[in-house]
Design an enzyme around this catalytic site. Structure first.
Site, mmCIF file in Angstrom:
data_model
loop_
_atom_site.group_PDB
_atom_site.id
_atom_site.type_symbol
_atom_site.label_atom_id
_atom_site.label_comp_id
_atom_site.label_asym_id
_atom_site.label_seq_id
_atom_site.Cartn_x
_atom_site.Cartn_y
_atom_site.Cartn_z
ATOM 1 N N THR A 1 3.019 -6.190 2.723
ATOM 2 C CA THR A 1 3.347 -4.938 3.529
ATOM 3 C C THR A 1 2.346 -3.936 3.728
ATOM 4 O OG1 THR A 1 4.171 -3.604 1.567
ATOM 5 C CG2 THR A 1 5.756 -5.249 2.624
ATOM 6 N N PHE B 1 -1.122 -0.829 12.336
ATOM 7 C CA PHE B 1 -2.107 -0.285 11.418
ATOM 8 C C PHE B 1 -2.333 -1.332 10.342
ATOM 9 C CE2 PHE B 1 -3.715 2.890 8.713
ATOM 10 C CZ PHE B 1 -3.287 2.630 7.576
ATOM 11 N N ASN B 2 -1.499 -2.104 9.641
ATOM 12 C CA ASN B 2 -1.877 -2.983 8.789
ATOM 13 C C ASN B 2 -2.745 -4.000 8.936
ATOM 14 O OD1 ASN B 2 -0.323 -1.930 6.795
ATOM 15 N ND2 ASN B 2 1.500 -3.364 7.234
ATOM 16 N N HIS C 1 9.699 0.084 8.441
ATOM 17 C CA HIS C 1 8.767 -1.293 8.683
ATOM 18 C C HIS C 1 9.012 -2.207 7.480
ATOM 19 C CE1 HIS C 1 6.943 0.820 11.934
ATOM 20 N NE2 HIS C 1 6.557 1.882 11.234
ATOM 21 N N ASP C 2 8.314 -1.889 6.322
ATOM 22 C CA ASP C 2 8.192 -2.770 5.264
ATOM 23 C C ASP C 2 9.405 -3.455 4.672
ATOM 24 O OD1 ASP C 2 5.254 -0.874 4.172
ATOM 25 O OD2 ASP C 2 5.320 -2.187 5.526
ATOM 26 N N ASP D 1 6.639 0.975 1.995
ATOM 27 C CA ASP D 1 6.571 0.182 1.066
ATOM 28 C C ASP D 1 7.205 0.346 -0.413
ATOM 29 O OD1 ASP D 1 3.918 1.218 2.341
ATOM 30 O OD2 ASP D 1 3.456 -1.096 1.542
ATOM 31 N N ASN E 1 -2.499 2.861 3.474
ATOM 32 C CA ASN E 1 -1.975 4.326 3.842
ATOM 33 C C ASN E 1 -2.731 5.278 3.094
ATOM 34 O OD1 ASN E 1 0.391 3.358 5.162
ATOM 35 N ND2 ASN E 1 1.514 2.849 3.474
ATOM 36 N N ASP F 1 0.750 -1.152 0.101
ATOM 37 C CA ASP F 1 -0.003 0.138 0.159
ATOM 38 C C ASP F 1 0.857 1.444 0.017
ATOM 39 O OD1 ASP F 1 -1.048 0.335 3.664
ATOM 40 O OD2 ASP F 1 0.921 -0.502 2.626
HETATM 41 O O1 RIB Z 1 2.315 -0.206 10.894
HETATM 42 C C1 RIB Z 1 3.122 -0.086 9.855
HETATM 43 C C2 RIB Z 1 2.721 -0.346 8.680
HETATM 44 O O2 RIB Z 1 1.769 0.610 8.057
HETATM 45 C C3 RIB Z 1 3.484 -0.312 7.232
HETATM 46 O O3 RIB Z 1 3.233 -1.286 6.306
HETATM 47 C C4 RIB Z 1 3.155 1.339 6.785
HETATM 48 O O4 RIB Z 1 3.680 1.259 5.361
HETATM 49 C C5 RIB Z 1 1.704 1.263 7.184
HETATM 50 O O5 RIB Z 1 1.114 0.557 5.939
HETATM 51 CA CA CA Z 2 2.758 -0.645 4.000
#
Ligand code: RIB
Ligand code: CA
Length: 310
Positions: free
Chosen positions: A122, A163-164, A237-238, A14, A38, A9
């Site tokens: 991701t 979040f994801n 993160h990703d 990403d 996102n 996303d």
């Molecule tokens: O919590 C982090 C995730 O949420 C990552 O994948 C970032 O891109 C958002 O999508």
């Molecule tokens: Ca992401």
């Protein structure tokens, strides 16, 4: 060489995951599928096309689900901005979408490949969950799932949830109930790879198209992550998902049972991983517990260097 589909996303982090996957000789990137998350599906899809065109990553890009299975769309403008990828002006877009929906692209690709394929996610897990429901036969064609999501400690967008997973908890539940080999790169580990200014300066010295994009995106990503969470360097993160595929020794995991909180209280969307195995439930996930931080940044630098000079 590991065959993968990257479902994402984009999204600043990403975008770095795409950079790591785009030119690595140990990865055969079969395609990129896009979800909302996102930002809206329209914006994340545009971002994915722009990243691939700008970096000459010649793979199919397929647009996916515009909404989670149950919840409404919840974008993350505070971190990724109005475009979902604030901070970089791309040239005029010519690259076109694959004609198929992302869910159909995942199913077709898996059924047509003779080898098993790794699904890297991701963003929210909506596209993969829908593909599993639409065509269960794909299960035997999936080598493993490597996802960025969850946390066995604190969440980010709520105290409990990451979040994801929170974007689509029901999708996460479907994936975790699939009996697939699931490697979860959680916040517990991604919060160790902080993109401090010294890292940005290190990548800036590469001085090619990929490093230019990295530097521009990390400037905005760092500013927003500082405003919202107080980080001096944003957790990247990703790309940890792709870095793991490049170097299997990078991340340490604990094989455990993970369940998604689907109640509609303050812990909705939390990943509950029983690291002590106290409940003796079936182990359905490999949860990340540590990472070689220096090695991660080496992988990022080496990956960016694989792109053409300006
Ligand atoms: O919590 C982090 C995730 O949420 C990552 O994948 C970032 O891109 C958002 O999508
Ligand atoms: Ca992401």
């Amino acid at each position: 060489m590991e065959k993968i589909i990257l479902d994402c996303d984009p999204g600043h982090d990403d975008a770095v995951a795409i950079m790591l996957a785009g030119k690595n000789e140990s990865i055969n990137l079969l395609g990129i599928t896009v979800s909302s998350g996102n930002q809206s599906i329209e914006k994340t899809t545009l971002n994915a096309l722009n990243i691939c065109q700008y970096l000459d990553i010649d793979v199919p890009v397929a647009k996916g689900c515009s909404h989670p299975i149950i919840r409404e769309v919840e974008v993350c403008e505070a971190i990724h901005g109005e475009s979902g990828l604030d901070g970089f002006e791309f040239p005029c877009l010519k690259k076109e979408l694959d004609s198929r929906h992302a869910v159909q692209f995942i199913i077709d690709t898996l059924l047509n490949e003779k080898d098993k394929v790794t699904i890297v996610v991701t963003g929210p897990l909506t596209n993969l969950a829908m593909a599993l429901r639409l065509e269960p036969k794909i299960i035997e064609k999936i080598k493993r799932v490597v996802l960025m999501g969850g946390s066995y400690q604190m969440g980010n967008v709520t105290p409990a949830s990451e979040f994801n997973v929170l974007c689509d908890p029901e999708a996460a539940h479907i994936v975790l109930s699939s009996n697939l080999a699931i490697y979860m790169i959680t916040l517990d580990v991604t919060r160790k790879v902080l993109c401090y200014d010294k890292i940005v300066e290190r990548m800036k010295k590469i001085n090619n198209k990929a490093s230019d994009l990295f530097v521009a995106l990390m400037k905005v990503f760092n500013e927003n992550q500082h405003k919202v969470f107080g980080y001096l360097g944003a957790p990247l993160h990703d790309p940890v998902t792709i870095a793991l595929i490049i170097d299997e020794s990078l991340v340490q995991f604990k094989h455990t049972n993970t369940e998604i909180d689907l109640s509609h209280g303050s812990s909705y969307g939390r990943t509950n991983s029983d690291l002590f195995d106290y409940l003796k439930k079936e182990k359905n996930s490999y949860v990340s517990v540590d990472i070689d931080v220096e090695r991660f940044w080496d992988i990022v630098e080496t990956s960016l260097k694989k792109y053409e000079v300006k």
